[in-house]
Write a protein that holds these residues in place. Structure first.
Motif, PDB file in Angstrom:
ATOM      1  N   LEU A   1       0.821  -1.206   0.000  1.00 48.98           N
ATOM      2  CA  LEU A   1       0.000   0.000   0.000  1.00 48.98           C
ATOM      3  C   LEU A   1       0.859   1.261   0.000  1.00 48.98           C
ATOM      4  CD1 LEU A   1      -2.807  -1.077   2.506  1.00 48.98           C
ATOM      5  CD2 LEU A   1      -2.966  -0.868   0.011  1.00 48.98           C
ATOM      6  N   LEU A   2       1.949   1.252   0.745  1.00 48.55           N
ATOM      7  CA  LEU A   2       2.832   2.422   0.770  1.00 48.55           C
ATOM      8  C   LEU A   2       3.477   2.652  -0.595  1.00 48.55           C
ATOM      9  CD1 LEU A   2       4.621   2.270   4.243  1.00 48.55           C
ATOM     10  CD2 LEU A   2       3.105   4.058   3.398  1.00 48.55           C
ATOM     11  N   ARG A   3       3.878   1.563  -1.261  1.00 50.10           N
ATOM     12  CA  ARG A   3       4.495   1.725  -2.589  1.00 50.10           C
ATOM     13  C   ARG A   3       3.468   2.275  -3.583  1.00 50.10           C
ATOM     14  NH1 ARG A   3       9.451   0.255  -2.038  1.00 50.10           N
ATOM     15  NH2 ARG A   3      10.132  -1.696  -1.079  1.00 50.10           N
ATOM     16  N   CYS A   4       2.245   1.782  -3.484  1.00 49.04           N
ATOM     17  CA  CYS A   4       1.191   2.301  -4.370  1.00 49.04           C
ATOM     18  C   CYS A   4       0.919   3.773  -4.071  1.00 49.04           C
ATOM     19  CB  CYS A   4      -0.090   1.486  -4.207  1.00 49.04           C
ATOM     20  SG  CYS A   4       0.029  -0.206  -4.836  1.00 49.04           S
ATOM     21  N   LEU A   5       0.904   4.131  -2.792  1.00 48.02           N
ATOM     22  CA  LEU A   5       0.657   5.526  -2.413  1.00 48.02           C
ATOM     23  C   LEU A   5       1.747   6.434  -2.954  1.00 48.02           C
ATOM     24  CD1 LEU A   5      -0.936   7.630  -0.783  1.00 48.02           C
ATOM     25  CD2 LEU A   5       0.454   7.009   1.217  1.00 48.02           C
ATOM     26  N   ILE A   6       3.006   6.001  -2.799  1.00 49.19           N
ATOM     27  CA  ILE A   6       4.126   6.818  -3.289  1.00 49.19           C
ATOM     28  C   ILE A   6       4.071   6.947  -4.805  1.00 49.19           C
ATOM     29  CG2 ILE A   6       6.639   6.884  -3.528  1.00 49.19           C
ATOM     30  CD1 ILE A   6       6.813   5.676  -0.727  1.00 49.19           C
TER      31      ILE A   6
ATOM     32  N   THR B   1       3.705  10.523  -6.752  1.00 48.62           N
ATOM     33  CA  THR B   1       4.801  10.994  -7.608  1.00 48.62           C
ATOM     34  C   THR B   1       4.444  10.990  -9.091  1.00 48.62           C
ATOM     35  OG1 THR B   1       5.707   8.748  -7.627  1.00 48.62           O
ATOM     36  CG2 THR B   1       6.579  10.284  -5.981  1.00 48.62           C
ATOM     37  N   THR B   2       3.576  10.065  -9.528  1.00 49.02           N
ATOM     38  CA  THR B   2       3.267   9.964 -10.961  1.00 49.02           C
ATOM     39  C   THR B   2       1.815  10.305 -11.282  1.00 49.02           C
ATOM     40  OG1 THR B   2       2.629   7.627 -10.843  1.00 49.02           O
ATOM     41  CG2 THR B   2       4.968   8.124 -11.160  1.00 49.02           C
ATOM     42  N   PHE B   3       1.023  10.533 -10.219  1.00 54.03           N
ATOM     43  CA  PHE B   3      -0.414  10.826 -10.392  1.00 54.03           C
ATOM     44  C   PHE B   3      -1.134   9.702 -11.141  1.00 54.03           C
ATOM     45  CE2 PHE B   3       1.843  14.907 -10.232  1.00 54.03           C
ATOM     46  CZ  PHE B   3       1.249  15.459  -9.100  1.00 54.03           C
ATOM     47  N   SER B   4      -0.632   8.471 -10.959  1.00 57.47           N
ATOM     48  CA  SER B   4      -1.258   7.331 -11.622  1.00 57.47           C
ATOM     49  C   SER B   4      -0.989   6.065 -10.818  1.00 57.47           C
ATOM     50  CB  SER B   4      -0.698   7.157 -13.039  1.00 57.47           C
ATOM     51  OG  SER B   4      -1.172   5.947 -13.617  1.00 57.47           O
ATOM     52  N   LEU B   5      -2.020   5.194 -10.734  1.00 56.29           N
ATOM     53  CA  LEU B   5      -1.867   3.913 -10.054  1.00 56.29           C
ATOM     54  C   LEU B   5      -1.768   2.757 -11.049  1.00 56.29           C
ATOM     55  CD1 LEU B   5      -4.398   4.311  -7.093  1.00 56.29           C
ATOM     56  CD2 LEU B   5      -1.909   4.515  -7.024  1.00 56.29           C
ATOM     57  N   GLN B   6      -1.606   3.095 -12.314  1.00 55.40           N
ATOM     58  CA  GLN B   6      -1.551   2.066 -13.350  1.00 55.40           C
ATOM     59  C   GLN B   6      -0.320   1.171 -13.151  1.00 55.40           C
ATOM     60  OE1 GLN B   6      -1.517   3.597 -17.314  1.00 55.40           O
ATOM     61  NE2 GLN B   6      -1.637   1.580 -18.296  1.00 55.40           N
ATOM     62  N   GLY B   7      -0.538  -0.130 -13.172  1.00 58.77           N
ATOM     63  CA  GLY B   7       0.554  -1.099 -13.044  1.00 58.77           C
ATOM     64  C   GLY B   7       0.999  -1.350 -11.624  1.00 58.77           C
ATOM     65  N   CYS B   8       0.264  -0.833 -10.633  1.00 59.57           N
ATOM     66  CA  CYS B   8       0.675  -1.009  -9.223  1.00 59.57           C
ATOM     67  C   CYS B   8       0.691  -2.475  -8.812  1.00 59.57           C
ATOM     68  CB  CYS B   8      -0.276  -0.235  -8.307  1.00 59.57           C
ATOM     69  SG  CYS B   8       0.246   1.459  -8.006  1.00 59.57           S
TER      70      CYS B   8
END
Length: 432
Positions: free
Chosen positions: A68-73, A77-84
């Protein structure tokens, strides 16, 4: 809400959050999504600091926290959750695998006392956990020899880092939160050692009680057979019965003290280096209390782990304190405690320059009740059991030998104890 508050207050929950936060400090290796962080080394460090921490639940809670923290960061930083999910979800399996394997290992091996060899299996656990993650990411490509060697290098590096942190904490005593806690621990250990040696001496006295009771009963039988009057024979029988009652009470007292010592014992054993350190501090405190100067030097060639630490502590403390008491005021007492290996034995020496022992007293120093220590203010004479107990512990409990020599104002005690008596089931001298 109240249930959630209680959950957060649990130490292992806080530990899992700490691991998840530390995982964000990482580098990429093998693939852009494969992160190598130092977070996982917190698990062995936390086990050292908190022996009862539930390792697998901690890792299981940290795993989704890392994701979850990696997805949040990534989102920030990229304004996108694509490929999380494909990028970060496999890391969950790394923490689950590491936590499970480390939990199984920790159930079999205690980190107290800590020894460097305890970190060796961490390399294999690290490699297995990374292998599982890369198997999910790369499939059969993970079986590349060069890749496996790199996983081994990562495992060795992280395990060495964990070893360095734990060894630093161990050496500097950070597991004891306050200095006065450490002093109380040392005093308790010294007191326990003294009581254990006294119990060993009391156990030796049971034979005397038994023999005295039997002698009284034989006297009764002889008086009856010899035609003595009933009152005289009855007195002998009464004495035998009274001694029997004393014996029962004596045994109950011994059992009570032994059980209390077992319950109060905080550690099953210790390394010789720690034992020598505690003895040195004890002698220095004793010297300060009686207004004397002391220089206590220790030297050991083998830092082995022993479960006979209470007996060793009692032996050396008696010898060191005896030397200190013999030192005159205005004289700096130099005490030396050494250990080395000779064949199948450990050889210990305790040496001092505190005046020596007169030749006419050498044959009596191990005799029960003999003492040259007199309080000239009260007239009280020392009970004279210190060296007797030392000799009994060395010879009867540890199956060793003790010798003493004295010349030129100095005394040297030489103690030889079989290695098997001190190393117990360890059978391996620690050289780390």
């Amino acid at each position: 809400m109240e249930h959630t508050s209680k959950l957060i207050r649990r130490p292992w929950v806080a530990s899992a959050l700490l691991v998840a936060l530390a995982s964000q400090i990482s580098i990429n290796l093998f693939t852009q999504e494969f992160n190598i962080s130092v977070a996982v080394i917190l698990l062995p460090v936390l086990l050292f600091l908190t022996p009862d921490i539930p390792l697998f639940p901690t890792a299981a809670l940290a795993a989704p926290g890392v994701f979850l923290l990696r997805c949040l960061i990534q989102g920030v930083t990229t304004f996108s959750l694509q490929g999380c999910i494909p990028a970060h979800a496999p890391e969950i399996f790394f923490y689950l695998t590491y936590g499970l394997l480390f939990d199984l290992y920790a159930r079999r091996c205690s980190f107290h006392p800590f020894r460097a060899k305890l970190c060796l299996p961490l390399v294999g656990i690290d490699v297995c956990a990374n292998f599982v993650e890369l198997l999910i990411r790369l499939g059969w490509g993970v079986f590349s020899p060069s890749l496996l060697l790199q996983l081994l290098a990562v495992g060795i590096g992280r395990s060495l880092f964990a070893l360095l942190i734990i060894r630093t904490l161990d050496n500097y005593g950070f597991q004891v939160l306050r200095r006065d806690d450490a002093e109380r621990y040392q005093r308790l250990l010294l007191m326990t050692a003294t009581l254990k040696s006294e119990v060993a001496w009391m156990d030796k006295g049971t034979a005397l009680i038994e023999n005295t009771m039997n002698a009284a009963y034989r006297l009764y039988s002889q008086l009856r057979a010899g035609g003595a009057d009933e009152e005289t024979a009855g007195t002998a029988l009464t004495i035998a019965k009274d001694i029997h009652e004393v014996k029962k009470e004596y045994f109950l007292i011994m059992r009570g003290i032994s059980e209390a010592l077992e319950r109060a014992s905080t550690i099953p054993g210790m390394e010789l280096e720690e034992l020598f350190s505690i003895l040195t501090h004890s002698v220095e405190r004793t010297a300060q209390a009686c207004g004397k100067e002391v220089v206590c030097t220790t030297s050991l060639s083998d830092n082995f782990y022993t479960t006979q630490h209470h007996y060793l502590m009692s032996i050396f403390r008696n010898l060191l304190n005896n030397a200190l008491e013999a030192a005159g005021t205005g004289h700096t007492a130099h005490l030396t405690l050494t250990q080395r290996r000779e064949g199948d034995d450990f050889l210990f020496t305790v040496e001092d320059d505190c005046g020596g022992i007169p030749p006419q007293r050498m044959a009596q120093i191990f005799t029960p009740g003999f003492s040259s220590k007199i309080n000239y203010t009260t007239g009280e004479i020392n009970r004279g059991l210190g060296l007797t107990i030392v000799k009994d512990l060395v010879e009867e409990e540890l199956h060793g030998t003790i010798q003493v020599s004295s010349q030129n104002g100095g005394t040297l005690f030489t103690i030889r104890i079989p290695m098997r008596e001190l190393e117990g089931t360890q059978h391996a001298v620690l050289s780390d």
